[in-house]
Design an enzyme around this catalytic site. Structure first.
Site, mmCIF file in Angstrom:
data_model
loop_
_atom_site.group_PDB
_atom_site.id
_atom_site.type_symbol
_atom_site.label_atom_id
_atom_site.label_comp_id
_atom_site.label_asym_id
_atom_site.label_seq_id
_atom_site.Cartn_x
_atom_site.Cartn_y
_atom_site.Cartn_z
ATOM 1 N N THR A 248 7.647 -38.261 46.795
ATOM 2 C CA THR A 248 8.406 -38.665 47.999
ATOM 3 C C THR A 248 7.837 -39.930 48.653
ATOM 4 O O THR A 248 8.371 -40.395 49.656
ATOM 5 C CB THR A 248 8.346 -37.552 49.064
ATOM 6 O OG1 THR A 248 6.974 -37.324 49.390
ATOM 7 C CG2 THR A 248 8.984 -36.269 48.583
ATOM 8 N N LYS A 249 6.761 -40.486 48.093
ATOM 9 C CA LYS A 249 6.055 -41.567 48.796
ATOM 10 C C LYS A 249 6.712 -42.937 48.573
ATOM 11 O O LYS A 249 7.649 -43.067 47.807
ATOM 12 C CB LYS A 249 4.582 -41.582 48.352
ATOM 13 C CG LYS A 249 3.840 -40.298 48.735
ATOM 14 C CD LYS A 249 3.756 -40.098 50.228
ATOM 15 C CE LYS A 249 2.794 -39.014 50.666
ATOM 16 N NZ LYS A 249 3.337 -37.653 50.596
ATOM 17 N N ASN A 250 6.156 -43.961 49.238
ATOM 18 C CA ASN A 250 6.794 -45.289 49.204
ATOM 19 C C ASN A 250 6.651 -45.964 47.839
ATOM 20 O O ASN A 250 7.466 -46.813 47.480
ATOM 21 C CB ASN A 250 6.210 -46.182 50.298
ATOM 22 C CG ASN A 250 6.517 -45.660 51.695
ATOM 23 O OD1 ASN A 250 7.278 -44.696 51.832
ATOM 24 N ND2 ASN A 250 5.956 -46.268 52.710
#
Ligand SMILES: Cc1ncc(COP(=O)(O)O)c(C=O)c1O
Length: 384
Positions: free
Chosen positions: A183-185
């Site tokens: 889910t991270k950038n």
């Protein structure tokens, strides 16, 4: 209403990412090798850090960072209760005591005054989290750390693109930990990175991430011929693979473009939710870059007529996925049982913990999906 459920935190995987992974699969080397090296170099340059060491999660990054910083039994590390359990668990795994300090309700970040009040003779390090991508008050933490002789280890799982007035996140504290979780950038499925300006720590991090061995497998099996390794310390299996790094390379090339897209979505949400009875994220501080990882609203039952869980349930019925970041760590049973924390200890974190809800925010979202979130949130916020 939408036909298809909008998954919270679904990653953007493009054809170029797939091609890079396939190239690795075909290369004959999928373990830790040249692509991990290339990813470390690209990340180090992006952040402007002296050294970057890739590992297989931010959890591993935090654990190793605390270990190379010399944290162990008898020590205390101050962190925020408004974080994922991994931050506090990493402290526990070194044998040290996790000491929470309360947050600022407006920024959702550790409050420097409360941190200072929590300092004891046993505290060795501060572990601030740049929550939701919003940079912490690093100037204040640097000053507190200097005055008390403490190390500054940062949890930048949410804040790859972040910048403080003191410099880019990853080039400010002693050791900075990043996450490439789904889910991270920047996504490598599972993955993490540690940046530091100290070469001795960078070397130790590499050794400890791979069983404590003096030479990694890529070097042992390379063209120059087999070389024996020596076990220097009892290390861990925390290394990143070339498959993960292959995914990360393309993601990192798009990191700024993806931030621009999240900024656009953020601005659209800010405008659309202005008149609703929700607490919206505070605007960024001057001279900082907010990494825009989580768009979190606070849902107060008195104001909305619904509590956070009911609000989330109604959004779910409208096929909009959401997240809760987080139930405060000191409210989790383990931290209550093992470290004697109770509800009432950190009122600001509890206020947020009971009300926070993260809305979908990602570069993969189409304009239509953004509008679907807007319409659903407006409908639910007015339904209470
Ligand atoms: C603030 C924070 N710290 C640490 C972690 C752990 O990261 P990882 O999943 O890469 O171990 C996460 C999320 O996953 C996080 O959100």
């Amino acid at each position: 209403m939408r036909d298809k459920f909008l998954v919270f935190g679904s990653p953007q995987i493009l054809e170029e990412d797939i091609a890079e992974v396939v190239d690795t699969l075909r290369s004959g080397w999928i373990g830790t090798g040249p692509k991990v090296g290339a990813f470390e170099r690209a990340f180090r340059e992006y952040v402007g850090a002296e050294h970057a060491v890739a590992v297989n999660s931010c959890t591993a990054a935090l654990h190793l960072s605390l270990l190379v910083a010399g944290i162990g039994p008898g020590d205390e590390v101050i962190t925020t209760p408004m974080t994922f359990c991994a931050t506090a668990n990493a402290i526990v795994h070194t044998g040290a005591r996790p000491v929470f300090a309360d947050i600022d309700r407006r920024t959702l970040n550790l409050d420097p005054e409360r941190v200072e009040a929590a300092i004891t003779a046993r505290v060795r390090a501060l572990l601030p989290v740049h929550f939701a991508g919003r940079p912490c008050a690093m100037g204040r933490f640097q000053e507190i750390a200097r005055r008390h002789g403490l190390l500054l280890v940062e949890d930048a799982a949410h804040a790859i693109e972040g910048r403080t007035p003191q410099g880019k996140i990853g080039a400010v504290g002693d050791l900075t930990c990043f996450s490439f979780y789904v889910t991270k950038n920047v996504v490598t499925a599972e993955g993490g990175m540690i940046t530091t300006r100290r070469q001795d720590w960078a070397e130790q991090l590499k050794i400890r991430a791979l069983h404590g061995m003096s030479r990694d497998a890529w070097k042992r099996y390379s063209e120059s011929g087999y070389q024996h390794y020596q076990v220097e310390v009892p290390g861990f299996k925390y290394n990143m693979t070339d498959i993960q790094a292959a995914l990360g390379l393309g993601q990192l090339r798009r990191v700024e473009a993806n931030l621009r897209r999240r900024e656009e979505i953020w601005a659209r949400y800010d405008r659309a939710f202005q008149g609703l009875p929700l607490h919206l994220p505070a605007p960024p501080e001057p001279s900082t870059i907010h990494a825009r990882h989580l768009y979190t609203v606070l849902v107060d039952r008195e104001e909305v007529g619904l509590d956070r869980d009911e609000f989330a349930r109604r959004l779910h019925q409208l096929k909009i996925g959401t997240g809760v970041h987080y139930v405060a760590a000191h409210l989790q049973p383990y931290y209550q049982r093992a470290w004697n924390y109770r509800r009432g200890d950190f009122p600001e974190a509890e206020y947020v913990s009971d009300r926070t809800l993260s809305l979908p925010l990602g570069p993969k979202m189409s304009d239509q999906e953004v509008e679907d979130v807007v319409v659903a949130v407006q409908q639910v916020a007015r339904s209470g």
